[in-house]
Design a protein around this motif. Sequence first.
Motif, PDB file in Angstrom:
ATOM      1  N   PHE A   6       0.845  -1.184   0.000  1.00 35.35           N
ATOM      2  CA  PHE A   6       0.000   0.000   0.000  1.00 35.35           C
ATOM      3  C   PHE A   6       0.883   1.238   0.000  1.00 35.35           C
ATOM      4  CE2 PHE A   6      -2.605  -3.278   1.942  1.00 35.35           C
ATOM      5  CZ  PHE A   6      -3.769  -3.153   1.193  1.00 35.35           C
ATOM      6  N   GLN A   7       0.457   2.244  -0.759  1.00 36.97           N
ATOM      7  CA  GLN A   7       1.201   3.493  -0.804  1.00 36.97           C
ATOM      8  C   GLN A   7       0.953   4.262   0.484  1.00 36.97           C
ATOM      9  OE1 GLN A   7       0.185   5.827  -4.186  1.00 36.97           O
ATOM     10  NE2 GLN A   7       1.974   7.120  -4.015  1.00 36.97           N
ATOM     11  N   ASP A   8       2.037   4.850   0.992  1.00 41.08           N
ATOM     12  CA  ASP A   8       1.937   5.623   2.229  1.00 41.08           C
ATOM     13  C   ASP A   8       1.247   6.945   1.931  1.00 41.08           C
ATOM     14  OD1 ASP A   8       2.183   6.487   4.786  1.00 41.08           O
ATOM     15  OD2 ASP A   8       4.334   6.873   4.689  1.00 41.08           O
ATOM     16  N   THR A   9       0.094   7.173   2.504  1.00 40.93           N
ATOM     17  CA  THR A   9      -0.670   8.392   2.220  1.00 40.93           C
ATOM     18  C   THR A   9      -0.671   9.352   3.405  1.00 40.93           C
ATOM     19  OG1 THR A   9      -2.688   7.298   2.934  1.00 40.93           O
ATOM     20  CG2 THR A   9      -2.192   7.222   0.582  1.00 40.93           C
ATOM     21  N   ARG A  10       0.206   9.122   4.365  1.00 37.52           N
ATOM     22  CA  ARG A  10       0.260  10.043   5.502  1.00 37.52           C
ATOM     23  C   ARG A  10       0.797  11.394   5.045  1.00 37.52           C
ATOM     24  NH1 ARG A  10       3.819   6.590   9.502  1.00 37.52           N
ATOM     25  NH2 ARG A  10       4.755   6.179   7.489  1.00 37.52           N
ATOM     26  N   PRO A  11       0.273  12.499   5.583  1.00 34.82           N
ATOM     27  CA  PRO A  11       0.785  13.821   5.183  1.00 34.82           C
ATOM     28  C   PRO A  11       2.202  14.042   5.733  1.00 34.82           C
ATOM     29  CG  PRO A  11      -0.816  14.035   6.935  1.00 34.82           C
ATOM     30  CD  PRO A  11      -0.812  12.583   6.530  1.00 34.82           C
TER      31      PRO A  11
END
Length: 59
Positions: A6-11
């Motif tokens: 999964f791609q890291d989508t954290r800001p």
Amino acid sequence: MARRRFQDTRPLTNEQGLMALILMGMGLTIGGVVATCFLALSEGANQGAELWLSGQLSF
């Protein structure tokens, strides 16, 4: 069975953003200095060659 990635989508945090800006600024500055030095050296070499070929420069 393959694991899903999964791609890291954290800001970005403030520290990461600041570090990215600092690194981009350093990259642009170093690139500008290198380009300026390259242009100055190539212009100096061209000017020296012209003086040499015209007989105005001797060693």
